[in-house]
Design an enzyme around this catalytic site. Structure first.
Site, PDB file in Angstrom:
ATOM      1  N   ARG A 177      14.293  -1.907   6.371  1.00  0.00           N
ATOM      2  CA  ARG A 177      14.270  -1.032   7.544  1.00  0.00           C
ATOM      3  C   ARG A 177      14.613  -1.821   8.792  1.00  0.00           C
ATOM      4  O   ARG A 177      14.585  -3.050   8.788  1.00  0.00           O
ATOM      5  CB  ARG A 177      12.861  -0.439   7.713  1.00  0.00           C
ATOM      6  CG  ARG A 177      12.357   0.253   6.477  1.00  0.00           C
ATOM      7  CD  ARG A 177      11.052   0.962   6.702  1.00  0.00           C
ATOM      8  NE  ARG A 177      10.117   0.356   7.614  1.00  0.00           N
ATOM      9  CZ  ARG A 177       8.812   0.296   7.409  1.00  0.00           C
ATOM     10  NH1 ARG A 177       8.292   0.782   6.297  1.00  0.00           N
ATOM     11  NH2 ARG A 177       8.013  -0.223   8.308  1.00  0.00           N
ATOM     12  N   LYS A 196       0.811  -1.220   0.000  1.00  0.00           N
ATOM     13  CA  LYS A 196       0.000   0.000   0.000  1.00  0.00           C
ATOM     14  C   LYS A 196       0.844   1.268   0.000  1.00  0.00           C
ATOM     15  O   LYS A 196       0.433   2.280  -0.552  1.00  0.00           O
ATOM     16  CB  LYS A 196      -1.023  -0.003   1.135  1.00  0.00           C
ATOM     17  CG  LYS A 196      -0.419  -0.022   2.512  1.00  0.00           C
ATOM     18  CD  LYS A 196      -1.503  -0.198   3.545  1.00  0.00           C
ATOM     19  CE  LYS A 196      -0.960  -0.058   4.962  1.00  0.00           C
ATOM     20  NZ  LYS A 196       0.363  -0.685   5.225  1.00  0.00           N
ATOM     21  N   ARG A 209      11.508  -7.826   1.016  1.00  0.00           N
ATOM     22  CA  ARG A 209      11.802  -6.545   1.648  1.00  0.00           C
ATOM     23  C   ARG A 209      13.008  -6.683   2.589  1.00  0.00           C
ATOM     24  O   ARG A 209      13.852  -5.804   2.638  1.00  0.00           O
ATOM     25  CB  ARG A 209      10.571  -6.078   2.421  1.00  0.00           C
ATOM     26  CG  ARG A 209      10.671  -4.643   2.848  1.00  0.00           C
ATOM     27  CD  ARG A 209       9.308  -4.017   2.848  1.00  0.00           C
ATOM     28  NE  ARG A 209       8.909  -3.765   4.220  1.00  0.00           N
ATOM     29  CZ  ARG A 209       7.756  -3.190   4.543  1.00  0.00           C
ATOM     30  NH1 ARG A 209       6.884  -2.846   3.624  1.00  0.00           N
ATOM     31  NH2 ARG A 209       7.461  -2.976   5.788  1.00  0.00           N
ATOM     32  N   ARG A 223      -4.786   2.826  12.502  1.00  0.00           N
ATOM     33  CA  ARG A 223      -4.371   1.441  12.692  1.00  0.00           C
ATOM     34  C   ARG A 223      -5.129   0.767  13.834  1.00  0.00           C
ATOM     35  O   ARG A 223      -4.963  -0.417  14.061  1.00  0.00           O
ATOM     36  CB  ARG A 223      -2.890   1.426  13.040  1.00  0.00           C
ATOM     37  CG  ARG A 223      -1.979   0.920  11.920  1.00  0.00           C
ATOM     38  CD  ARG A 223      -0.606   0.907  12.508  1.00  0.00           C
ATOM     39  NE  ARG A 223       0.395   0.198  11.817  1.00  0.00           N
ATOM     40  CZ  ARG A 223       1.183   0.671  10.867  1.00  0.00           C
ATOM     41  NH1 ARG A 223       0.965   1.867  10.371  1.00  0.00           N
ATOM     42  NH2 ARG A 223       2.178  -0.049  10.395  1.00  0.00           N
ATOM     43  N   ARG A 245       4.684  -7.454  13.967  1.00  0.00           N
ATOM     44  CA  ARG A 245       3.892  -6.428  13.286  1.00  0.00           C
ATOM     45  C   ARG A 245       2.649  -7.044  12.641  1.00  0.00           C
ATOM     46  O   ARG A 245       1.575  -6.460  12.662  1.00  0.00           O
ATOM     47  CB  ARG A 245       4.738  -5.707  12.235  1.00  0.00           C
ATOM     48  CG  ARG A 245       5.833  -4.869  12.880  1.00  0.00           C
ATOM     49  CD  ARG A 245       6.806  -4.347  11.865  1.00  0.00           C
ATOM     50  NE  ARG A 245       6.191  -3.398  10.971  1.00  0.00           N
ATOM     51  CZ  ARG A 245       6.581  -3.197   9.721  1.00  0.00           C
ATOM     52  NH1 ARG A 245       7.564  -3.882   9.214  1.00  0.00           N
ATOM     53  NH2 ARG A 245       5.982  -2.301   8.979  1.00  0.00           N
TER      54      ARG A 245
END
Ligand code: AMP
Length: 193
Positions: free
Chosen positions: A135, A14, A128, A89, A146
């Protein structure tokens, strides 16, 4: 004028979709994750407080993100519309946002849910981790955390917005360009109905 909320699992793509759509439509791209990481990078006292929270994959407080967003919306680049990426969230954030919008007499946003299969999600998260852009919170254990927090705290927003008639869905199991086209099509239909 677009006021959009992008919803989806971490890794659903997203953020990338928000970046492209915001650029093509001259919208402000408001990512609370980016704002929080910038705060950490600035070395401020607040940033120091946020660092350990974000690095474990936990959520920062609802009050903090709400106040960041309320302040961000007063900036000039938001006048032509905006996309929230990664906000709200939690149900509490969604309720606070709605109160704020009603108080300011702003039209309630359309919420785009990016649907992705578990299989594709895991593949993207792995990509990723291995990419140059990874990150601090992309480590396996943190990603798991997460994802769990997403399922517990953010997934309830899907029904919340569905019941309010604000939700549209995009199948995100495809390449970036294909998903972007699906997004454009879905928003065209929503805006004409
Ligand atoms: P993101 O870039 O959206 O994946 O966000 C990275 C991290 O920033 C999250 O794992 C949270 O620690 C924090 N964060 C971002 N947005 C929010 C939010 N709306 N509420 C609470 N924490 C957030």
């Amino acid at each position: 004028m677009y006021q959009l909320i992008f919803l989806g699992a971490p890794g659903a793509g997203k953020g990338k979709q928000a970046e492209i759509f915001a650029q093509n439509n001259k919208l402000a791209n408001i990512s609370t994750g980016v704002m929080l990481r910038n705060e950490i990078a600035s070395g401020s006292a607040l940033g120091l407080e946020l660092k350990p929270i974000i690095e474990t994959g936990a959520l920062v407080s609802d009050e903090l993100v709400i106040s960041l967003i309320e302040h961000r919306l007063t900036q000039i680049d938001c006048q032509k519309g905006y996309i929230f990426d990664g906000f709200p969230r939690t149900i509490q954030q969604a309720e606070e946002l709605e109160k704020f919008f009603i108080k300011q007499k702003i039209k309630l946003p359309l919420v785009v849910m990016f649907d992705i299969s578990d299989e594709n999600l895991l593949a993207r998260l792995e990509n990723r981790r291995n990419s140059d852009e990874h990150r601090a919170d992309d480590a396996v254990e943190v990603q798991k955390n997460r994802l769990q927090i997403y399922r517990e705290q953010t997934v309830p927003l899907i029904d919340y917005y569905k019941q309010k008639g604000q939700l549209v869905r995009v199948d995100a199991n495809a390449d970036v360009e294909v998903v972007q086209q699906r997004l454009v099509d879905v928003l065209n239909v929503a805006n004409n109905s």
